[in-house]
Design a protein around this motif. Sequence first.
Motif, PDB file in Angstrom:
ATOM      1  N   LYS A   2       0.918  -1.211  -0.136  1.00  0.00           N
ATOM      2  CA  LYS A   2      -0.068   0.090  -0.038  1.00  0.00           C
ATOM      3  C   LYS A   2       0.889   1.258   0.118  1.00  0.00           C
ATOM      4  O   LYS A   2       0.450   2.235  -0.500  1.00  0.00           O
ATOM      5  CB  LYS A   2      -1.006   0.094   1.333  1.00  0.00           C
ATOM      6  CG  LYS A   2      -2.256  -0.760   0.890  1.00  0.00           C
ATOM      7  CD  LYS A   2      -3.316  -0.371   2.291  1.00  0.00           C
ATOM      8  CE  LYS A   2      -4.554  -0.855   2.061  1.00  0.00           C
ATOM      9  NZ  LYS A   2      -5.467  -0.425   2.907  1.00  0.00           N
ATOM     10  N   ARG A   6       0.751   4.282  -2.907  1.00  0.00           N
ATOM     11  CA  ARG A   6       0.505   5.422  -2.147  1.00  0.00           C
ATOM     12  C   ARG A   6       1.328   6.613  -2.816  1.00  0.00           C
ATOM     13  O   ARG A   6       0.935   7.515  -3.364  1.00  0.00           O
ATOM     14  CB  ARG A   6       0.532   5.408  -0.857  1.00  0.00           C
ATOM     15  CG  ARG A   6      -0.111   6.563  -0.126  1.00  0.00           C
ATOM     16  CD  ARG A   6      -0.193   6.479   1.410  1.00  0.00           C
ATOM     17  NE  ARG A   6      -1.431   5.652   1.861  1.00  0.00           N
ATOM     18  CZ  ARG A   6      -1.336   4.701   2.510  1.00  0.00           C
ATOM     19  NH1 ARG A   6      -0.110   4.214   3.043  1.00  0.00           N
ATOM     20  NH2 ARG A   6      -2.244   3.981   2.952  1.00  0.00           N
ATOM     21  N   ARG A 133     -10.802   2.058  -2.159  1.00  0.00           N
ATOM     22  CA  ARG A 133     -10.243   3.122  -1.906  1.00  0.00           C
ATOM     23  C   ARG A 133      -8.700   2.906  -1.175  1.00  0.00           C
ATOM     24  O   ARG A 133      -8.803   2.189  -0.374  1.00  0.00           O
ATOM     25  CB  ARG A 133     -10.914   4.040  -1.061  1.00  0.00           C
ATOM     26  CG  ARG A 133     -10.340   5.299  -0.587  1.00  0.00           C
ATOM     27  CD  ARG A 133     -11.199   6.278   0.279  1.00  0.00           C
ATOM     28  NE  ARG A 133     -10.724   7.220   0.977  1.00  0.00           N
ATOM     29  CZ  ARG A 133     -10.072   7.399   1.941  1.00  0.00           C
ATOM     30  NH1 ARG A 133     -10.044   6.335   2.580  1.00  0.00           N
ATOM     31  NH2 ARG A 133      -9.398   8.314   2.453  1.00  0.00           N
ATOM     32  N   LEU A 134      -7.976   3.794  -1.695  1.00  0.00           N
ATOM     33  CA  LEU A 134      -6.645   3.988  -0.977  1.00  0.00           C
ATOM     34  C   LEU A 134      -6.483   5.531  -0.251  1.00  0.00           C
ATOM     35  O   LEU A 134      -6.690   6.205  -1.156  1.00  0.00           O
ATOM     36  CB  LEU A 134      -5.589   3.606  -2.082  1.00  0.00           C
ATOM     37  CG  LEU A 134      -3.975   3.699  -1.226  1.00  0.00           C
ATOM     38  CD1 LEU A 134      -3.813   2.653  -0.278  1.00  0.00           C
ATOM     39  CD2 LEU A 134      -2.948   3.563  -2.345  1.00  0.00           C
ATOM     40  N   GLY A 135      -6.282   5.751   1.070  1.00  0.00           N
ATOM     41  CA  GLY A 135      -6.267   6.851   1.339  1.00  0.00           C
ATOM     42  C   GLY A 135      -4.954   7.417   1.946  1.00  0.00           C
ATOM     43  O   GLY A 135      -3.756   6.726   1.162  1.00  0.00           O
ATOM     44  N   TYR A 136      -4.599   8.454   2.476  1.00  0.00           N
ATOM     45  CA  TYR A 136      -3.281   8.855   2.917  1.00  0.00           C
ATOM     46  C   TYR A 136      -2.554   7.680   4.049  1.00  0.00           C
ATOM     47  O   TYR A 136      -1.334   8.057   4.360  1.00  0.00           O
ATOM     48  CB  TYR A 136      -3.170  10.243   3.580  1.00  0.00           C
ATOM     49  CG  TYR A 136      -3.710  11.083   2.458  1.00  0.00           C
ATOM     50  CD1 TYR A 136      -2.810  11.753   1.818  1.00  0.00           C
ATOM     51  CD2 TYR A 136      -4.831  11.681   2.427  1.00  0.00           C
ATOM     52  CE1 TYR A 136      -2.995  12.573   0.752  1.00  0.00           C
ATOM     53  CE2 TYR A 136      -5.249  12.813   1.497  1.00  0.00           C
ATOM     54  CZ  TYR A 136      -4.293  13.105   0.471  1.00  0.00           C
ATOM     55  OH  TYR A 136      -4.242  14.102  -0.270  1.00  0.00           O
ATOM     56  N   GLY A 137      -3.560   6.919   4.609  1.00  0.00           N
ATOM     57  CA  GLY A 137      -2.614   5.917   5.309  1.00  0.00           C
ATOM     58  C   GLY A 137      -2.875   6.164   6.891  1.00  0.00           C
ATOM     59  O   GLY A 137      -2.405   5.374   7.648  1.00  0.00           O
ATOM     60  N   GLY A 139      -5.777   5.819   8.134  1.00  0.00           N
ATOM     61  CA  GLY A 139      -7.034   5.009   8.668  1.00  0.00           C
ATOM     62  C   GLY A 139      -8.129   5.809   9.179  1.00  0.00           C
ATOM     63  O   GLY A 139      -9.145   5.408   9.933  1.00  0.00           O
ATOM     64  N   TYR A 140      -8.071   7.013   8.911  1.00  0.00           N
ATOM     65  CA  TYR A 140      -9.276   8.051   9.295  1.00  0.00           C
ATOM     66  C   TYR A 140     -10.620   7.679   8.742  1.00  0.00           C
ATOM     67  O   TYR A 140     -11.646   7.382   9.398  1.00  0.00           O
ATOM     68  CB  TYR A 140      -9.076   9.319   8.972  1.00  0.00           C
ATOM     69  CG  TYR A 140      -8.176  10.147  10.048  1.00  0.00           C
ATOM     70  CD1 TYR A 140      -8.601  10.541  11.213  1.00  0.00           C
ATOM     71  CD2 TYR A 140      -6.891  10.181   9.688  1.00  0.00           C
ATOM     72  CE1 TYR A 140      -7.814  11.032  12.267  1.00  0.00           C
ATOM     73  CE2 TYR A 140      -5.842  10.661  10.649  1.00  0.00           C
ATOM     74  CZ  TYR A 140      -6.169  11.098  11.952  1.00  0.00           C
ATOM     75  OH  TYR A 140      -5.393  11.644  12.696  1.00  0.00           O
ATOM     76  N   TYR A 141     -10.579   7.558   7.279  1.00  0.00           N
ATOM     77  CA  TYR A 141     -11.907   7.417   6.600  1.00  0.00           C
ATOM     78  C   TYR A 141     -12.226   5.810   6.868  1.00  0.00           C
ATOM     79  O   TYR A 141     -13.486   5.558   6.864  1.00  0.00           O
ATOM     80  CB  TYR A 141     -12.156   7.575   5.252  1.00  0.00           C
ATOM     81  CG  TYR A 141     -12.135   9.112   4.938  1.00  0.00           C
ATOM     82  CD1 TYR A 141     -13.610   9.429   4.934  1.00  0.00           C
ATOM     83  CD2 TYR A 141     -11.329   9.903   4.878  1.00  0.00           C
ATOM     84  CE1 TYR A 141     -13.983  10.777   4.632  1.00  0.00           C
ATOM     85  CE2 TYR A 141     -11.596  11.199   4.703  1.00  0.00           C
ATOM     86  CZ  TYR A 141     -12.710  11.696   4.593  1.00  0.00           C
ATOM     87  OH  TYR A 141     -13.384  13.013   4.203  1.00  0.00           O
ATOM     88  N   ASP A 142     -11.338   4.923   6.826  1.00  0.00           N
ATOM     89  CA  ASP A 142     -11.424   3.615   7.093  1.00  0.00           C
ATOM     90  C   ASP A 142     -12.372   3.359   8.544  1.00  0.00           C
ATOM     91  O   ASP A 142     -13.149   2.415   8.681  1.00  0.00           O
ATOM     92  CB  ASP A 142     -10.506   2.811   7.593  1.00  0.00           C
ATOM     93  CG  ASP A 142      -9.402   2.418   6.117  1.00  0.00           C
ATOM     94  OD1 ASP A 142     -10.181   2.594   5.017  1.00  0.00           O
ATOM     95  OD2 ASP A 142      -8.227   2.371   6.052  1.00  0.00           O
ATOM     96  N   TYR A 172     -10.987  -4.463   6.267  1.00  0.00           N
ATOM     97  CA  TYR A 172     -11.752  -3.097   7.120  1.00  0.00           C
ATOM     98  C   TYR A 172     -12.054  -2.111   5.945  1.00  0.00           C
ATOM     99  O   TYR A 172     -12.665  -1.106   6.159  1.00  0.00           O
ATOM    100  CB  TYR A 172     -10.853  -2.513   8.292  1.00  0.00           C
ATOM    101  CG  TYR A 172      -9.544  -2.318   8.001  1.00  0.00           C
ATOM    102  CD1 TYR A 172      -9.340  -1.327   7.083  1.00  0.00           C
ATOM    103  CD2 TYR A 172      -8.346  -3.219   8.099  1.00  0.00           C
ATOM    104  CE1 TYR A 172      -7.971  -0.769   6.842  1.00  0.00           C
ATOM    105  CE2 TYR A 172      -7.190  -2.901   8.154  1.00  0.00           C
ATOM    106  CZ  TYR A 172      -6.651  -1.563   7.135  1.00  0.00           C
ATOM    107  OH  TYR A 172      -5.457  -1.537   6.726  1.00  0.00           O
ATOM    108  N   ASP A 173     -11.389  -2.352   4.692  1.00  0.00           N
ATOM    109  CA  ASP A 173     -11.844  -1.162   3.636  1.00  0.00           C
ATOM    110  C   ASP A 173     -13.163  -1.256   3.400  1.00  0.00           C
ATOM    111  O   ASP A 173     -13.866  -2.370   2.914  1.00  0.00           O
ATOM    112  CB  ASP A 173     -10.727  -1.498   2.376  1.00  0.00           C
ATOM    113  CG  ASP A 173      -9.418  -1.010   2.839  1.00  0.00           C
ATOM    114  OD1 ASP A 173      -9.043  -0.203   3.559  1.00  0.00           O
ATOM    115  OD2 ASP A 173      -8.153  -1.498   2.270  1.00  0.00           O
TER     116      ASP A 173
END
Length: 189
Positions: A2, A6, A133-137, A139-142, A172-173
């Motif tokens: 990831k 990213r 989705r891949l976020g900034y890492g 884990g906030y939105y997750d 968890y995504d």
Amino acid sequence: MKKKQRKELLKIRGSLDRNQVREKSKIICEKILQFPSFQKASTVMLYLPFRNEVDVMPLIEHLWQENKRVVIPVCEPKNIVIVPSELRDLEEDLAPGTWGILEPKADKMRPVAPEELDCVIVPGVAFDEACNRLGYGGGYYDRFLPRLKEQTPKIAVAFAMQIVPSLDPDPYDIPMDLVVTEDKVYSRP
Ligand SMILES: Nc1nc2c(c(=O)[nH]1)N(C=O)[C@@H](CNc1ccc(C(=O)N[C@@H](CCC(=O)O)C(=O)O)cc1)CN2
Ligand SMILES: Nc1ncnc2c1ncn2[C@@H]1O[C@H](COP(=O)(O)OP(=O)(O)OP(=O)(O)O)[C@@H](O)[C@H]1O
């Protein structure tokens, strides 16, 4: 895995200039304005763009004109949670917070329960055609997305260059309902 993806995708997105970001963002916002799930919503969570994220400011202005509630995510790094907060005024309410993202000043925090959100516009670093989705890492939105009502639409926005063949999602995504780019709209399979 990831982490590498990213970094690579952030580099690609970083190569867009201001005008490209503005033009592509405009097309994306126009598409979103047509979605019934967006039109029907009276409380919408968006985000305040930073770096080269899709600029959703036109949507914020549109919602206010329609007397709808605009909500933004506020990070609490201590417990990795997003607190949704109602935004009423760009000038009065905001100051740079964690990572330089604009956030409400302490006395302008107006928390909104996740269940009150009718539609959520989600930022991200990369997406695949299955709407993962891949976020900034962080884990906030997750951690935040599972707190929404099940029927609340999660609409991601991204530039076409942020769509990758496949992300391998963790358990968890949570997939997005729609991913909207300047070229195409992807729906969750
Ligand atoms: N505009 C906007 N607001 C948002 C988000 C977002 O993606 N976009 N978020 C979505 O979650 C939350 C903020 N989350 C963030 C998490 C990490 C980084 C960040 O810059 N991280 C470092 C690396 C951190 C690390 O050491 O792992 C970096 O990328 O340099 C930024 C925002 C809430 N607000
Ligand atoms: N629902 C969750 N509950 C507990 N830990 C989680 C949850 N979701 C993610 N995490 C943890 O958070 C960290 C970041 O996850 P991940 O790399 O998937 O973030 P991301 O989706 O890229 O970032 P973000 O959601 O902030 O945009 C990982 O260490 C992961 O184990």
